[in-house]
Write a protein that holds these residues in place. Structure first.
Motif, PDB file in Angstrom:
ATOM      1  N   CYS A  78      35.548  43.189  40.757  1.00 25.64           N
ATOM      2  CA  CYS A  78      35.458  41.811  40.253  1.00 25.64           C
ATOM      3  C   CYS A  78      34.595  41.692  38.998  1.00 25.64           C
ATOM      4  N   SER A  82      36.309  40.496  35.595  1.00 26.65           N
ATOM      5  CA  SER A  82      35.962  39.198  35.009  1.00 26.65           C
ATOM      6  C   SER A  82      35.394  39.354  33.601  1.00 26.65           C
ATOM      7  N   TRP A 113      33.917  36.010  38.626  1.00 29.96           N
ATOM      8  CA  TRP A 113      35.261  35.507  38.352  1.00 29.96           C
ATOM      9  C   TRP A 113      35.268  34.754  37.035  1.00 29.96           C
ATOM     10  N   GLU A 123      42.152  33.743  41.682  1.00 30.52           N
ATOM     11  CA  GLU A 123      41.380  34.108  42.873  1.00 30.52           C
ATOM     12  C   GLU A 123      42.086  33.731  44.169  1.00 30.52           C
TER      13      GLU A 123
END
Length: 145
Positions: A78, A82, A113, A123
Motif C-alpha cells: 500500500c 500510494s 492510500w 480501495e
C-alpha cells in the motif's frame, strides 16, 4: 490456517502508462523508506503547481502501479502503491490527496492510500473505513483562492 489468495492485476493498462509507472516505482520505494514527516515534506514540495486529480486520473495511476509491479499489487504494497500513484499523477500535472492512517474497525492495521474528489480511490471500502493520520492535499493555486 491460511487463506489462499491471488493477486488481481489490472489488465488493459497501455504500455506507455506501465513504463511511466516503472519510472516512478524506484522513487516511490525509496520514499517509502523515509519516516512519515520526511515523506510528507517531500510530497509537500512535489505537489506544488499541480491541479487536483480527478477520481479517474487517480484510478488510472493506481491501476498502472499495480500493473507494473507485483509488490504494489500485493496486500503489503500500500505505501509504495500510494506513493507511486501520487508521483504518476504528478507526472501528468495533477495531484491526488495522499493519505496514511489506520483502519477504524478491529484489528488495527496501518494503511496508505490516495483519494480524489473526497473519497478513497480503488480501495473498495466506505469513505469512513480509515482514519487519516497524515494527508498531503493538492495545494490550491494562487488563482483559485
Amino acid at each position: 490456517m491460511t487463506t489462499p489468495s491471488a493477486l488481481q492485476r489490472p489488465t488493459g493498462v497501455p504500455l506507455v502508462r506501465r513504463l511511466a509507472a516503472r519510472l516512478v516505482l524506484l522513487p516511490a520505494i525509496a520514499l517509502a523508506l523515509l519516516p512519515p514527516r520526511r515523506i510528507r515534506a517531500v510530497l509537500g514540495v512535489l505537489r506544488r503547481g499541480a491541479a487536483p486529480a480527478t477520481a479517474a486520473q487517480t484510478q488510472n495511476a493506481r491501476d498502472a502501479m499495480c500493473a507494473a509491479s507485483l509488490r504494489c499489487a500485493g496486500p503489503k504494497g500500500c505505501l509504495p502503491r500510494s506513493l507511486g500513484a501520487a508521483l504518476l499523477c504528478r507526472l501528468g500535472g495533477t495531484w491526488p490527496t495522499w493519505c496514511t492512517g489506520v483502519r477504524i474497525v478491529p484489528p488495527f492495521t496501518a494503511h496508505a492510500w490516495v483519494e480524489a474528489e473526497g473519497r478513497p480511490v480503488g480501495e473498495g471500502v466506505p469513505e469512513d473505513y480509515f482514519a487519516r493520520l497524515v494527508a498531503v492535499h493538492p495545494r490550491p493555486r494562487p488563482t483559485d483562492r
